[in-house]
Structures are given as C-alpha cells and as structure tokens.
Design a protein around this motif. Structure first.
Motif, PDB file in Angstrom:
ATOM      1  N   ASP A  56     -13.121 -10.262 -19.059  1.00 21.49           N
ATOM      2  CA  ASP A  56     -12.099 -10.451 -17.913  1.00 21.49           C
ATOM      3  C   ASP A  56     -12.065  -9.516 -17.201  1.00 21.49           C
ATOM      4  O   ASP A  56     -11.797  -9.616 -15.795  1.00 21.49           O
ATOM      5  CB  ASP A  56     -11.017 -10.549 -19.006  1.00 21.49           C
ATOM      6  N   GLU A  60     -12.747  -9.545 -12.958  1.00 23.79           N
ATOM      7  CA  GLU A  60     -11.449  -9.194 -12.109  1.00 23.79           C
ATOM      8  C   GLU A  60     -12.273  -8.267 -10.917  1.00 23.79           C
ATOM      9  O   GLU A  60     -12.156  -8.401  -9.711  1.00 23.79           O
ATOM     10  CB  GLU A  60     -10.446  -8.534 -12.655  1.00 23.79           C
ATOM     11  N   HIS A  63     -14.375 -10.214  -8.422  1.00 20.89           N
ATOM     12  CA  HIS A  63     -13.608 -10.901  -7.675  1.00 20.89           C
ATOM     13  C   HIS A  63     -13.156 -10.029  -6.646  1.00 20.89           C
ATOM     14  O   HIS A  63     -13.149 -10.295  -5.419  1.00 20.89           O
ATOM     15  CB  HIS A  63     -12.464 -11.598  -8.246  1.00 20.89           C
ATOM     16  N   ALA A  64     -12.691  -8.783  -7.136  1.00 23.09           N
ATOM     17  CA  ALA A  64     -12.007  -7.880  -6.002  1.00 23.09           C
ATOM     18  C   ALA A  64     -13.142  -7.168  -5.296  1.00 23.09           C
ATOM     19  O   ALA A  64     -12.896  -7.280  -4.003  1.00 23.09           O
ATOM     20  CB  ALA A  64     -11.339  -6.481  -6.955  1.00 23.09           C
ATOM     21  N   ASP A  83     -20.275 -26.550 -24.564  1.00 22.21           N
ATOM     22  CA  ASP A  83     -19.349 -26.699 -24.578  1.00 22.21           C
ATOM     23  C   ASP A  83     -18.198 -25.422 -25.366  1.00 22.21           C
ATOM     24  O   ASP A  83     -17.564 -24.914 -24.643  1.00 22.21           O
ATOM     25  CB  ASP A  83     -18.496 -28.007 -24.899  1.00 22.21           C
ATOM     26  N   ILE A  86     -18.842 -21.910 -23.922  1.00 25.05           N
ATOM     27  CA  ILE A  86     -17.989 -21.751 -22.607  1.00 25.05           C
ATOM     28  C   ILE A  86     -16.513 -21.378 -22.979  1.00 25.05           C
ATOM     29  O   ILE A  86     -15.771 -20.701 -22.712  1.00 25.05           O
ATOM     30  CB  ILE A  86     -18.006 -22.921 -21.738  1.00 25.05           C
ATOM     31  N   ARG A  87     -15.943 -22.413 -24.122  1.00 20.64           N
ATOM     32  CA  ARG A  87     -14.617 -22.082 -24.427  1.00 20.64           C
ATOM     33  C   ARG A  87     -14.576 -20.768 -25.135  1.00 20.64           C
ATOM     34  O   ARG A  87     -13.433 -19.861 -24.690  1.00 20.64           O
ATOM     35  CB  ARG A  87     -14.238 -23.222 -25.198  1.00 20.64           C
ATOM     36  N   HIS A  91     -12.542 -17.306 -23.082  1.00 16.84           N
ATOM     37  CA  HIS A  91     -11.388 -17.556 -23.368  1.00 16.84           C
ATOM     38  C   HIS A  91     -10.347 -16.576 -22.662  1.00 16.84           C
ATOM     39  O   HIS A  91      -9.212 -16.885 -22.404  1.00 16.84           O
ATOM     40  CB  HIS A  91     -11.158 -17.320 -24.974  1.00 16.84           C
ATOM     41  N   GLU A  92     -10.891 -15.265 -22.463  1.00 18.69           N
ATOM     42  CA  GLU A  92      -9.795 -14.392 -21.931  1.00 18.69           C
ATOM     43  C   GLU A  92      -9.939 -14.495 -20.482  1.00 18.69           C
ATOM     44  O   GLU A  92      -9.299 -13.582 -19.761  1.00 18.69           O
ATOM     45  CB  GLU A  92     -10.040 -12.873 -22.684  1.00 18.69           C
ATOM     46  N   VAL A  93     -11.121 -14.902 -19.962  1.00 12.88           N
ATOM     47  CA  VAL A  93     -11.227 -14.793 -18.552  1.00 12.88           C
ATOM     48  C   VAL A  93     -10.271 -15.670 -17.829  1.00 12.88           C
ATOM     49  O   VAL A  93      -9.848 -16.947 -18.253  1.00 12.88           O
ATOM     50  CB  VAL A  93     -12.776 -15.119 -18.061  1.00 12.88           C
ATOM     51  N   ASP A  94      -9.834 -15.051 -16.585  1.00 18.96           N
ATOM     52  CA  ASP A  94      -8.961 -15.830 -15.630  1.00 18.96           C
ATOM     53  C   ASP A  94      -9.454 -17.017 -15.341  1.00 18.96           C
ATOM     54  O   ASP A  94     -10.146 -17.095 -14.950  1.00 18.96           O
ATOM     55  CB  ASP A  94      -8.462 -14.956 -14.769  1.00 18.96           C
ATOM     56  N   PRO A  95      -8.823 -18.306 -15.450  1.00 19.42           N
ATOM     57  CA  PRO A  95      -9.255 -19.691 -15.299  1.00 19.42           C
ATOM     58  C   PRO A  95      -9.458 -19.675 -13.774  1.00 19.42           C
ATOM     59  O   PRO A  95     -10.253 -20.322 -13.120  1.00 19.42           O
ATOM     60  CB  PRO A  95      -8.250 -20.575 -15.669  1.00 19.42           C
ATOM     61  N   LEU A  96      -8.677 -18.677 -13.061  1.00 19.13           N
ATOM     62  CA  LEU A  96      -8.870 -18.592 -11.660  1.00 19.13           C
ATOM     63  C   LEU A  96     -10.151 -18.057 -11.195  1.00 19.13           C
ATOM     64  O   LEU A  96     -10.642 -18.143  -9.977  1.00 19.13           O
ATOM     65  CB  LEU A  96      -7.717 -18.077 -10.841  1.00 19.13           C
ATOM     66  N   ILE A 100     -16.921 -23.901 -13.242  1.00 18.96           N
ATOM     67  CA  ILE A 100     -17.721 -24.530 -14.356  1.00 18.96           C
ATOM     68  C   ILE A 100     -18.355 -25.787 -13.499  1.00 18.96           C
ATOM     69  O   ILE A 100     -17.545 -26.499 -13.099  1.00 18.96           O
ATOM     70  CB  ILE A 100     -17.338 -24.860 -15.455  1.00 18.96           C
ATOM     71  N   THR A 102     -20.478 -28.895 -14.353  1.00 17.57           N
ATOM     72  CA  THR A 102     -21.206 -29.722 -15.206  1.00 17.57           C
ATOM     73  C   THR A 102     -22.045 -30.871 -14.639  1.00 17.57           C
ATOM     74  O   THR A 102     -21.592 -31.612 -13.742  1.00 17.57           O
ATOM     75  CB  THR A 102     -20.096 -30.556 -16.136  1.00 17.57           C
TER      76      THR A 102
ATOM     77  N   ARG B  87      -2.834 -18.642 -15.370  1.00 21.33           N
ATOM     78  CA  ARG B  87      -3.139 -18.132 -16.388  1.00 21.33           C
ATOM     79  C   ARG B  87      -2.458 -18.050 -17.806  1.00 21.33           C
ATOM     80  O   ARG B  87      -2.892 -18.347 -18.897  1.00 21.33           O
ATOM     81  CB  ARG B  87      -3.358 -16.491 -16.127  1.00 21.33           C
ATOM     82  N   PRO B  95     -11.303 -24.514 -20.919  1.00 24.51           N
ATOM     83  CA  PRO B  95     -11.543 -24.457 -19.368  1.00 24.51           C
ATOM     84  C   PRO B  95     -12.491 -25.451 -18.618  1.00 24.51           C
ATOM     85  O   PRO B  95     -12.363 -25.728 -17.549  1.00 24.51           O
ATOM     86  CB  PRO B  95     -12.730 -23.047 -19.285  1.00 24.51           C
ATOM     87  N   LEU B  96     -13.521 -26.219 -19.579  1.00 23.30           N
ATOM     88  CA  LEU B  96     -13.861 -27.382 -18.993  1.00 23.30           C
ATOM     89  C   LEU B  96     -12.945 -28.532 -18.863  1.00 23.30           C
ATOM     90  O   LEU B  96     -13.285 -29.520 -18.229  1.00 23.30           O
ATOM     91  CB  LEU B  96     -14.822 -27.863 -20.302  1.00 23.30           C
ATOM     92  N   TRP B 202      -6.233  -4.174  -2.968  1.00 22.52           N
ATOM     93  CA  TRP B 202      -7.460  -5.366  -2.376  1.00 22.52           C
ATOM     94  C   TRP B 202      -6.623  -6.464  -2.460  1.00 22.52           C
ATOM     95  O   TRP B 202      -7.073  -7.462  -1.729  1.00 22.52           O
ATOM     96  CB  TRP B 202      -8.658  -5.238  -3.172  1.00 22.52           C
TER      97      TRP B 202
END
Lengths: 279, 279
Positions: A56, A60, A63-64, A83, A86-87, A91-96, A100, A102, B87, B95-96, B202
């Motif tokens: 996570d 960030e 992204h920054a 699947d 990925i989940r 899990h802890e990574v910001d969905p933003l 993904i 598919t 989040r 996330p999928l 940033w």
C-alpha cells in the motif's frame, strides 16, 4: 541443512533465442510445495498482512512520483486462484491506486484487431499499478491447444509478445508475470467444491471442463509460452499455488521486490508551500 | 425526546420543474453534525466494518446476477473526503467488483465532445458497481463559478443531466449521488495539515486555493445543481462530512439501502451440475 529457497529459483530461464536450452517442464515445479511459507497458515497470513501494508505504501509512492509504472500479469488454469490472489494481495492497497484489467473472450470489435490491440490499451500509465487478470497469453495458449494456429504462427506471436513487452519496459514499465501453478488433483477438489455449493453454480460452466480434459496439452502450452517469453525485463515466475496462503505470500513477495527496485520517493516539498498559512 | 434522524431527511427535495419550491440552502445542513453516528468514533468504525462486509456480499450478488447496475456519484469541495470515502467504505469489497472512474480536467479529446460523452463511456455495465470520483457535475459547477456559461446554458445542462440519468435508470442502473458537505473551517484545517506535512505537498497546488477563495460561490453553485438534478431515480443526499467516521458510515448506509432495494439473489443452481462428480 536444506538450502533456503530463493525467489529466483522459481524464475523461468530467460529466452535465449532458442539456442538449445533444454525445454521447460512444469513437472519440475511441485505445485504443492510451499517454499516461502512462514511455517503455518496463520504465520503466512500475518506475514501477508505486513507485506500488504508495505505494498500500500509503495503504491502511494508510485502514484505520488507519477513516473514509473508496474504491470502484474496473472495466468493460470481455472481455479488456480487469479481472483483470490488479487483480493488477498491487494486488500490493503487503496482501490483508487489499483487498476485491474480482466480479459475475457474477445468481443467482435476486439477480435477484429490484432491480438495485442486490446491489451495495449490497458497498459499502465505513469504512476499506475495495473493487474492483468488473464492477458495476451490466452492468445498463444488457447489456439495452440485447439490447433487453430500453426506452430510457426505461435512462434511469431511469441516474438510479437517479446517486442511488445520490450516496448513497455523501455517506456518505464516494470513487468512481472506469475503463473499460478496448481495440480490436477487440487483443481478437481476446487471444481467439485463449486459444484457441491449450489450458490456457486453461476461461476461454473460445463464448458470449463473442456480445458481440464486437455490438462496435459495446456501444461505443455504454458511451458512453451513461458520459456519463449521470460525475459530480463519481463520475467515469468512459477508460483506453487495448491496452498492459497503460500501463493499469496509468494506473489506479494515478488511484487514487493519489484517495487523496492524502483527507488520510489515522494516528490520533494514545494518551496511555494513552506510556511504557508491557510486563511 | 429528540427525533431520530432518517436518511431521507438528508435527501435533496426532488426537482419539480422549478414550480416555486423554495431554493435549497446548504446552510440548512450542519456539516459538523453526526446524525448517524453510532455514538463514538470507535463505535462508528465497528458499525462501518459490519456495513462493509455486507456491501461485499451485496456486490457479489450483483455480479452473480449480472442484471442490475449501481452507480455512486461522489462530489464535494477539495478535502471533503471523496478519496477517503472510497477507501473506507469499499475496503472489504472485492477489488474485482469495483470500478472507479475519476474525472479530472478534460483531455483535448474529451473536451472536443459534449460534456456527457466521457461520462457515458464510464457508466456501469450489468452486474457492475461503479463509483464516479467527481463527475459530470463539475461541468455545471466550475463554469458557473467562473462565469463561463450563461444561466440559460447552465439550465440546459441541468436538463441534459436529468435526461441522461433517466436513461441510466431506465436501463436498470440504480443511481445515488452524495455531496460530501464540509465546513470552510474544516477545509482550512485539512489544507493546513497537507502543507505542514512536506511529504503531502505533491497532493497540493496553489491553484487549489482559488476554489477556496470562491467558497460561497461554490456553495451556491452546488445548491443550484443539487436542487435541479435531485430526482426520484437519481437522488442527491447531503452528507455531513466534517467527521470522517460519520461521513463513511452515512454513505455506506445509503448505499446498503440501495442494494437492499434491488432484490439481489444468486442465480438458481444449474440442473446440469447437480450431482456431478469431477474426475
């Protein structure tokens, strides 16, 4: 004393232009082994939690900084756990911060283009972490097993893939490819569990069993594709995946290593903001 | 005894064609209130955890049924917590199963089309849960504050938005729109915190302060847009958002209510799979 497993022991040797390397055999990798297990499922889970938090933070920074790009390609037979990986891993990574892609059976519009067209559109942009849930590799696996392409055509596709992935790498994309390696027995158990739970029937189609009947052909197709497309800038790893907790841990460890190689730093503070007081 | 708050108390009255309803004033909603708080931050978090798990289950059913679509639109001033809401509320959702469309300043290609073109492309497909992080509403807010469109042009855009959202609803999309309502004081604190932490620079641009200087104009623009586009099939809710835990809880509660109105069931078991034994 047993030799401690290293991640690179599971890396597919780099393609050498076909100069007489011995053919890759997936049978050399035991799907039920757990070389990177922390010792127990519980310990695996705890370690994964630590890895996930670190991922996570890395995402960030990625992204920054908005400079590097990371692409994780996940392939594997049905029920190998794409699947689920990925989940669990993200899990802890910001969905933003996660995209993904598919890849299913191509639409008519997609099929009307070359096989890399729809894939290229999904390549990560600067600062993005993208996961391919299946990928362009389906287009060398399926037609090979079904005999829809000659072996010369398959070889040309391998070359197209190598060139495409070189383009991505040259443009600042770290590419990592994981083959989730399960045994035929483990697949049987997982398919049976889906059948026995009627609320899971929607995930299941009798046609899915066709690929299982062609198990050996698919293993050979995977071995051929992995050997022909594992390169220094886009390596393939074979992930022993009968154990879900081991699979997750190993994918997370590989990805963390990629991130840590990127030298991701937060952009420097802005002089114009220092000491500023908002009114 | 205090009247217990209802979610619908925070719903913007439906647009009635402009027939003399009193103008909406955001000042009637206290951004620092916590009408749906469970009593403490800790209790809010626990309740959110329960809601998040329920949302995960609902999303799986949505996906399995592949019939309904859900669209959550998030709007709010800078630092109002759009990213944080995504989040926190969707932490447990696979996330999928989640697609987030973030709308930034239009690219030249996007700007060369009508203002709904790029938005329509991101509408959820059957079985999808999509979040708009900012949206087509920017295109009535910003030009109004900057005086780039006449009020007649703004009114026409409101009508286009109503028609567009009616199209989505007619095609089986549940649309819910949340305005994250923070106070000017709370924004000051959040902006100042970003400035004081140099690793957060940033995220910050001096130009961001321009919208703060036009705070009252933006509040008026929001009030106008919300009043003109809150409809039965695409209602707006004002979310008191000075408290992050309250904000998250209220958005999750609203979304759960939408999901629960959809009658989401797993598809029936398949006769062809019953009793099947995998070999």
């Amino acid at each position: 004393m047993a030799k401690r497993a290293k991640l690179d022991d599971f890396r597919v040797p780099f393609f050498d232009g076909g100069k007489g390397a011995k053919a890759l055999s997936l049978a050399d990798f035991d799907p039920s082994s757990k070389p990177f297990s922390a010792g127990s499922k519980q310990a695996d889970r705890e370690r994964l939690t630590a890895y996930a938090a670190r991922l996570d933070e890395m995402q960030e920074r990625l992204h920054a900084q908005r400079r590097e790009r990371v692409l994780l390609v996940l392939q594997g037979m049905d029920t190998s756990g794409k699947d689920g990986t990925i989940r669990a891993v993200f899990h802890e990574v910001d969905p933003l911060g996660l995209r993904i892609a598919t890849f299913r059976v191509p639409s008519p519009d997609e099929a009307a283009h070359d096989f890399l067209w729809r894939v290229h559109r999904q390549a990560p942009a600067a600062g993005e972490l993208t996961i391919f849930n299946r990928s362009h590799y389906e287009d060398v696996l399926v037609p090979r097993v079904r005999g829809e392409l000659t072996s010369a055509e398959i070889e040309r596709r391998y070359a197209h893939i190598r060139h495409f992935e070189t383009l991505l790498a040259d443009s600042g994309t770290a590419v990592i490819k994981c083959f989730l390696h399960i045994s035929k027995d483990e697949q049987r158990e997982r398919l049976q569990a889906r059948i026995d739970d009627e609320t899971k029937h929607w995930k299941f189609d009798l046609a899915d069993l066709e690929a299982r009947r062609q198990w050996d052909d698919y293993q050979a197709a995977y071995a051929g594709a992995l050997a022909a497309t594992s390169t220094e800038h886009a390596p393939w790893y074979v992930i022993p995946a009968d154990s879900k907790s081991h699979r997750n841990l190993m994918v997370a460890a590989l990805l963390l290593r990629v991130f840590e190689g990127l030298d991701l730093e937060y952009p420097p503070a802005k002089e114009s903001l220092k000491g500023l007081s908002i009114t």
